[in-house]
Design a protein around this motif. Sequence first.
Motif, PDB file in Angstrom:
ATOM      1  N   LYS A 264      -5.484 -87.347 -44.073  1.00 23.26           N
ATOM      2  CA  LYS A 264      -5.449 -87.204 -45.148  1.00 23.26           C
ATOM      3  C   LYS A 264      -3.846 -86.978 -46.251  1.00 23.26           C
ATOM      4  N   ILE A 265      -4.421 -86.749 -47.453  1.00 19.40           N
ATOM      5  CA  ILE A 265      -3.433 -86.313 -48.097  1.00 19.40           C
ATOM      6  C   ILE A 265      -3.189 -85.026 -48.332  1.00 19.40           C
ATOM      7  N   VAL A 266      -1.456 -84.809 -48.093  1.00 18.38           N
ATOM      8  CA  VAL A 266      -1.072 -83.540 -47.982  1.00 18.38           C
ATOM      9  C   VAL A 266      -0.074 -83.903 -49.270  1.00 18.38           C
TER      10      VAL A 266
ATOM     11  N   GLY B 266       1.865 -78.909 -47.029  1.00 17.11           N
ATOM     12  CA  GLY B 266       1.351 -78.322 -46.824  1.00 17.11           C
ATOM     13  C   GLY B 266      -0.524 -78.545 -47.120  1.00 17.11           C
ATOM     14  N   ASP B 267      -0.475 -78.062 -48.519  1.00 16.14           N
ATOM     15  CA  ASP B 267      -1.524 -78.643 -49.133  1.00 16.14           C
ATOM     16  C   ASP B 267      -2.668 -79.342 -48.652  1.00 16.14           C
TER      17      ASP B 267
ATOM     18  N   LYS C  26      -7.940 -80.116 -56.587  1.00 17.64           N
ATOM     19  CA  LYS C  26      -9.148 -79.196 -55.835  1.00 17.64           C
ATOM     20  C   LYS C  26      -7.869 -78.849 -54.168  1.00 17.64           C
ATOM     21  N   LEU C  27      -7.659 -78.427 -54.356  1.00 18.09           N
ATOM     22  CA  LEU C  27      -6.920 -78.364 -52.818  1.00 18.09           C
ATOM     23  C   LEU C  27      -7.413 -76.875 -51.991  1.00 18.09           C
ATOM     24  N   VAL C  28      -7.023 -77.405 -50.238  1.00 20.25           N
ATOM     25  CA  VAL C  28      -7.303 -76.887 -49.553  1.00 20.25           C
ATOM     26  C   VAL C  28      -6.010 -75.849 -48.793  1.00 20.25           C
TER      27      VAL C  28
ATOM     28  N   GLY D  75       3.374 -70.809 -47.073  1.00 19.45           N
ATOM     29  CA  GLY D  75       3.646 -70.535 -48.079  1.00 19.45           C
ATOM     30  C   GLY D  75       4.807 -70.760 -49.063  1.00 19.45           C
ATOM     31  N   GLY D  76       5.696 -70.768 -49.872  1.00 20.48           N
ATOM     32  CA  GLY D  76       6.583 -71.020 -50.356  1.00 20.48           C
ATOM     33  C   GLY D  76       7.085 -70.763 -50.177  1.00 20.48           C
TER      34      GLY D  76
END
Length: 595
Positions: A168-170, A189-190, A222-224, A230-231
Amino acid sequence: METSTENWDPALTRLLSSLKEVQSNGEDVAFLNELLQSKQLHALVQVHNKIVAAQCKDDKFYPLLSNAMQVTLEVLEMFGEVVIASKEYQELLSLLQKPHFQAILCTHDAVAQKDYYPHLPDIPQDADEEEETVKIVQLVKSDEPLGGAQSAEPIVGATIKTDEETGKIVIARVMHGGAADRSGLIHAGDEVIEVNGISVENKTPADVLTILQNSEGTITFKLVPSFGKGGSRESKVRVRALFNYNPAEDPYIPCKEAGLSFKKGDILHIVSQDDAYWWQARREGDRIMRAGLIPSRALQEGRILHDRQTDPQTLDGKPALCSPSTANTDCAPKTPCSPTPNATALLPCKSTPKVKKIIYDIKENDDFDREMVPTYEEVARLYPRPGFVRPIVLVGAPGVGRNELRRRLIATDPEKYVTPVPYTSRAQKPSEQSGKEYVFVTREKMEQDISDGKFIEHGEYKGNLYGTSAESVETIVNTGRVCVLSPHWQALKMLRTPRLRPYIVFIKPPPLEKLVDTRTAANARSTFDKESSRAFTEEEFNDIIRSSNRINFLYGYMFDEEIVNEDLARALTQLLKMAWKVQSEPLWVPASWVQ
């Protein structure tokens, strides 16, 4: 006589009137009465009232400038070019150099640049584990990179990749200070599901970049979310770059447009070290807030070691000179010769051995120097301290003119610039006074002090020991004078310590043609032959160039500045400006020196 209360604050005036009605002669009442009549309190109340009034009007205060310290340094630099014999000039000069005043300016700049905002904690994970959480993020398209493994395009300040496990594209990384980072909604990582309503399933990073290229205005992702990734908080680490880097010439950088170019000596603010191979950094002082990619320390060290192993006969891209030798001998071959099998450091070739009275560490260890892999050095600002001036160390190849520059610098102000008196084990002559030309000690005492590491450099000449002690340097420094040294380059390993904090200036020769022309025009005498006065030979000029290249290769990471000694008068002017800077400006030094 009572102080006039005509313009006093009404509340303060009423309080004072009420106090006068109190029938008491106690000390507390007398103290309070005196306090309420003081001009200082009245001024503070006025300031308070103005601030409160401004806040009630929802007014905002803005600094006039955010680089007050930089302006002060520029003023000090201007003062260094002129000398004005006036009391006001000296008073202003003294004020601008005071550490407390400079600390106030630095604090002002930090507040003006809003370098005090707290970092919010990560959002806790509350989502139902059985349902996939999706977030919609909308960003305005800008001139910031979003790129893949093979290409990049200026979009939103992030890079993407194909996950090796899921396909998948991340989001590979978010560039600190970029649009994606400022939003606080996109993290490494999203998983990317859609871009502007177009599904990215079974698409490559290049396909996604094409979609972004064709987008106008805002871009909707649109992201999972990748919870727990997190940052990261921005690092405060500063480093000095010890090599040049151009991302456009790096075939392995994930995104060339996201790379940060820099030169050797630049100060970099490392904002993220999350990636083992690619750090994020900004050049110190740059107004651009978005960070760029630079090779990590481990990656760059690996590259340098690979280059050395691939071509062990080069010194920073230059042919090797000759194999190592002991401290008291020179290399005999006239042509470049092969290094020893263990690829240790190299010494400059000379035509014939010459007896010279030089001082340096007998235990030359070029093997150790050769293994040094300079990439980045963590640094911090060292502020000038009254009564303490960092020693100025001039280092360079024999014959380049560093000793002459030292003599001329001292001659400009012998009371201010001082060189330490060397120690020796030779017998004292009747006409000599200990502590003037030399400090005379027994050979046993000197050998013991050398063994204890009390000498920054030492050597033997005609059976007698000579050396410069660290204590003699400290004595000069502690008296508020400027200690000026021109040691053998091997002494740098003993000198560059938190104890002495030297400012090291590399005296570099001009190109060979200019070196020959300038020395011939000045009728310069060779420093290679102490027995007679003669001009430099062509081979000696070549030795100066070769030796200079070698010193720069082995010890260049230690140098604070360099001066090309083409014209002696111009070189002295540069040296005087550097000496002024050391005494008056905060400078970057190894971080361990200020801890």
